[in-house]
Scaffold this active site. Structure first.
Site, mmCIF file in Angstrom:
data_model
loop_
_atom_site.group_PDB
_atom_site.id
_atom_site.type_symbol
_atom_site.label_atom_id
_atom_site.label_comp_id
_atom_site.label_asym_id
_atom_site.label_seq_id
_atom_site.Cartn_x
_atom_site.Cartn_y
_atom_site.Cartn_z
ATOM 1 N N TYR A 169 -10.017 -0.451 11.348
ATOM 2 C CA TYR A 169 -11.316 -0.113 10.742
ATOM 3 C C TYR A 169 -11.735 -1.066 9.633
ATOM 4 C CZ TYR A 169 -7.881 2.511 7.940
ATOM 5 O OH TYR A 169 -6.782 2.892 7.224
ATOM 6 N N LYS A 170 -10.943 -2.093 9.366
ATOM 7 C CA LYS A 170 -11.316 -3.071 8.350
ATOM 8 C C LYS A 170 -11.999 -4.260 9.031
ATOM 9 C CE LYS A 170 -7.385 -1.604 5.478
ATOM 10 N NZ LYS A 170 -8.103 -0.748 4.539
ATOM 11 N N ARG A 204 -12.608 -5.294 -6.305
ATOM 12 C CA ARG A 204 -12.259 -5.948 -5.037
ATOM 13 C C ARG A 204 -13.534 -6.262 -4.250
ATOM 14 N NH1 ARG A 204 -8.060 -3.297 -1.220
ATOM 15 N NH2 ARG A 204 -9.852 -1.931 -0.912
ATOM 16 N N PHE A 225 0.871 -1.175 0.000
ATOM 17 C CA PHE A 225 0.000 0.000 0.000
ATOM 18 C C PHE A 225 0.912 1.232 0.000
ATOM 19 C CE2 PHE A 225 -2.850 3.155 1.941
ATOM 20 C CZ PHE A 225 -3.986 2.954 1.169
ATOM 21 N N ASP A 237 2.966 -5.455 8.199
ATOM 22 C CA ASP A 237 1.738 -4.664 8.136
ATOM 23 C C ASP A 237 0.580 -5.646 8.052
ATOM 24 O OD1 ASP A 237 -0.532 -3.233 7.249
ATOM 25 O OD2 ASP A 237 0.690 -1.733 6.232
#
Length: 410
Positions: free
Chosen positions: A235-236, A384, A141, A210
């Site tokens: 938050y995922k 996705r 990312f 990560d």
């Protein structure tokens, strides 16, 4: 009397199979703990998890009573001051860590910086110097790459970006630290954390992982596999809410020597002594920086209630079943040649999302959202779909693939 023809056994429809799978799903009961629009199939939990039903009431109490009535007393009486460590200990089992090694606070980007610079300092301290290189995941990312470049400048290291599969062959006595993503955010590929960590250690370097796209979706095993430092967002798959604070893992064996590049007053051994000289607090607390963001932090704490009684192995099993079923449904419903999966088929190489290459991905996703199937896309051509086992069911999967087939066929 004429011979009767045998009765033909009808195979169950895909929708019937979905219903059967949902009926046998041991995690189905957890779905009721989320605020969901049952007219919408939500497959974007790999970007933002759904709202746990307990959070609004908890935040109302925090705002009205703890802040509104108790005010500053809540730092002690409501446990605000100890929240970063307390919530870290609740996240720890989800990433395979013992208590006292995870602290919550700041953003993922800030924690990547702390972890990577800290890792370089630890590596040099252990080997007596000579470690001049940071390796970073070339498919990462983007923010991880930006932070790694800044960390390299700060520590006087060179930075090399490599595909994760090439890392082992490029490790050397010059390598100080390696920053890798456990799951690739674009393709959903799961990288081999145990093997890569072992190879990094064999070279004398430290491993920084990560976990943004793996924590809460699959077992991580930080302690088991000897990971040095790790970071992740909440938050995922942890459903902490937009912008909820991230976390930092510092293995216990490194804590006494962990030298954060961002020493702050709340990580001081005597934070209210207001001393001009910095002295780091013991344990994971030295990973803190400034005043905790209490509202979002306590929303996260409440969100983690959905994990009570839920095992990460059961979550992983359902995740693989959901993604397998989705790929089967895509094969059945989507016209041949319109999409191509870029997510590995092998379970050992798959996270909890499916990424499909589609020539007009942006337009297709917009039409899917209009019809109540919410995923996202990444430029230029990747759709996705994220599968959060706590609230996604097999009927959701079947509907998403069916609507996708109708959209691309139209």
């Amino acid at each position: 009397m004429s011979e009767q023809s045998p009765t033909r056994k009808l195979l169950p429809s895909t929708a019937d199979r979905a219903a059967e799978l949902d009926a046998r799903d041991e995690l189905a009961k957890v779905r009721a703990q989320f605020v969901l629009d049952y007219g919408v199939t939500y497959l974007d939990g790999n970007s933002l998890g759904a709202l746990p039903a307990s959070v609004p009431g908890r935040l109302d109490d925090v705002v009205r009573r703890e802040w509104g009535e108790l005010r500053i007393r809540s730092w002690d009486e409501s446990g605000w001051w100890t929240a970063p460590e307390r919530i870290g200990d609740r996240i720890a089992p989800l990433v395979g860590a013992a208590a006292g090694q995870v602290v919550v606070g700041d953003s993922t980007s800030v924690n990547v910086f702390k972890a990577l610079v800290g890792a370089v300092r630890l590596a040099r301290d252990t080997t007596g110097g000579g470690r001049e290189e940071i390796l970073v995941d070339a498919t990462t990312f983007p923010t991880d790459g930006y932070i790694a470049e800044s960390a390299a400048r700060m520590t006087g290291c060179t930075l090399r970006a490599l595909e994760p599969g090439a890392v082992v062959g490029e490790l050397s006595e010059r390598t100080a630290a390696v920053l890798l993503n456990h799951v690739d955010y674009r393709s959903g590929r799961l990288h081999d954390l145990p093997a890569l960590t072992a190879a990094i250690h064999a070279s004398g370097a430290l491993a920084v992982w990560d976990l943004c796209h793996s924590a809460g979706a699959l077992p991580v095993g930080l302690d088991e596999h000897g990971v040095d430092l790790a970071v992740g967002c909440t938050y995922k798959y942890l459903n902490g809410g937009p912008g909820s604070p991230a976390y930092l893992y510092v293995a216990q064996r490194h804590q006494e020597r962990f030298d954060s590049p961002l020493p702050g007053w709340t990580s001081h051994a005597d934070p209210f002594g207001m001393r001009p000289e910095y002295a780091p607090a013991p344990g994971a607390t030295r990973g803190r920086v400034g005043t905790p963001d209490i509202l979002s932090m306590l929303a996260l704490e409440s969100a983690l209630d959905v994990w009570e009684g839920v095992g990460i192995d059961a979550v992983r099993a359902k995740s693989l079943a959901l993604t397998d079923f989705f790929l089967e449904c895509v094969d059945e419903y989507v016209p041949e040649g319109r999409v191509e999966s870029v997510t590995p088929v092998a379970h050992g190489e798959r996270g909890s999302q499916i990424a499909l290459r589609c020539a007009d991905a942006g337009e297709v996703m917009a039409r899917l959202v209009e019809r109540g199937v919410v995923g996202d896309f990444r430029r230029p051509d990747v759709l996705r779909f994220g599968f959060t086992p706590l609230y996604v069911g097999f009927a959701d999967v079947e509907r998403a693939a069916r609507v996708l087939g109708e959209v691309v066929a139209g």
